[in-house]
Design an enzyme around this catalytic site. Sequence first.
Site, PDB file in Angstrom:
ATOM      1  N   ASN A  83      -6.071  28.274 -34.593  1.00 42.37           N
ATOM      2  CA  ASN A  83      -5.006  27.354 -34.196  1.00 42.37           C
ATOM      3  C   ASN A  83      -3.923  28.149 -33.474  1.00 42.37           C
ATOM      4  O   ASN A  83      -3.751  29.342 -33.729  1.00 42.37           O
ATOM      5  CB  ASN A  83      -4.402  26.674 -35.426  1.00 42.37           C
ATOM      6  CG  ASN A  83      -3.325  25.676 -35.068  1.00 42.37           C
ATOM      7  OD1 ASN A  83      -3.482  24.882 -34.125  1.00 42.37           O
ATOM      8  ND2 ASN A  83      -2.219  25.699 -35.786  1.00 42.37           N
ATOM      9  N   HIS A 105       0.223  28.062 -32.863  1.00 45.19           N
ATOM     10  CA  HIS A 105       1.428  27.434 -33.416  1.00 45.19           C
ATOM     11  C   HIS A 105       2.643  27.993 -32.675  1.00 45.19           C
ATOM     12  O   HIS A 105       2.740  29.215 -32.483  1.00 45.19           O
ATOM     13  CB  HIS A 105       1.524  27.732 -34.912  1.00 45.19           C
ATOM     14  CG  HIS A 105       2.665  27.038 -35.567  1.00 45.19           C
ATOM     15  ND1 HIS A 105       2.663  25.679 -35.813  1.00 45.19           N
ATOM     16  CD2 HIS A 105       3.862  27.495 -36.005  1.00 45.19           C
ATOM     17  CE1 HIS A 105       3.805  25.338 -36.385  1.00 45.19           C
ATOM     18  NE2 HIS A 105       4.557  26.416 -36.507  1.00 45.19           N
ATOM     19  N   SER A 152       2.062  31.982 -32.276  1.00 43.66           N
ATOM     20  CA  SER A 152       1.105  32.721 -33.107  1.00 43.66           C
ATOM     21  C   SER A 152      -0.262  32.061 -32.993  1.00 43.66           C
ATOM     22  O   SER A 152      -0.356  30.833 -33.033  1.00 43.66           O
ATOM     23  CB  SER A 152       1.519  32.678 -34.581  1.00 43.66           C
ATOM     24  OG  SER A 152       2.865  33.063 -34.758  1.00 43.66           O
ATOM     25  N   ASP A 172      -0.651  25.793 -41.290  1.00 48.37           N
ATOM     26  CA  ASP A 172      -0.079  26.890 -40.483  1.00 48.37           C
ATOM     27  C   ASP A 172       0.086  28.168 -41.298  1.00 48.37           C
ATOM     28  O   ASP A 172       1.037  28.936 -41.095  1.00 48.37           O
ATOM     29  CB  ASP A 172       1.280  26.480 -39.891  1.00 48.37           C
ATOM     30  CG  ASP A 172       1.178  25.264 -38.980  1.00 48.37           C
ATOM     31  OD1 ASP A 172       0.116  25.089 -38.348  1.00 48.37           O
ATOM     32  OD2 ASP A 172       2.147  24.488 -38.913  1.00 48.37           O
TER      33      ASP A 172
END
Length: 209
Positions: A127, A129, A156, A165
């Site tokens: 992912n 973020h 990040s 997250d």
Amino acid sequence: MTSAANNPASPPASAKLRLKKCRVGVLISGAGSNMRALVASSHQVNSPYEIACVASNKADAGGIVWAHENGITTKVINHKDFSTHEAFDAALNDYLQSQNLDLIACAGFMRIMTSQLITPWQGRMLNIHPSLLPLYKGLHTHARAIAAGDKESGCSVHWVTAALDDGPVIAQARVPILKGDTPDTLAVRVLVEEHKLYSAVLAQVSRDL
Ligand code: GRF
């Protein structure tokens, strides 16, 4: 028989030869600018990955329209068609499993994922973020960084785990927060770094797979 260890014609163990590109599925909910950056990077000579499909929980997401128009395999699974988060996640997982993927890249996928989706892809799902994790998990990251008086922000790329997250950070990029920055002006500058960072990390993870 000659072993790789004593055959000078063999590549060193560290230089893994990947003959097949990593098949990456991208999950989006919105404009998909990160997804487009990943697609552009996948078209570079020697890219170790290809974008095999793009899936969205929103039919009108700008990114899914763009991906479809650009000949990429797309899938819309509307979360509103399901009575629970788990049922939606199970349906999305079924689709992703059908695509013979090596990695999943979440890129502005605005859903809280359950174990139905995370567990099957643990260790293979990334992912991006828009904060310097562990700072500012969740939403409104730029407003929170400005309100806190931070001197810098950034983005990040991390592995997805069960907590939001919270998975191990793979890499970060930093940008200064300038006097007079608003959440919007900061978001624009961070997004530029997101595009570069995500492409680079996905390439490295693909090579290491
Ligand atoms: C990006 O800032 C991403 O980090 C966050 O949502 C935004 C999505 O932008 N999760 P886009 O859809 O990739 O343009």
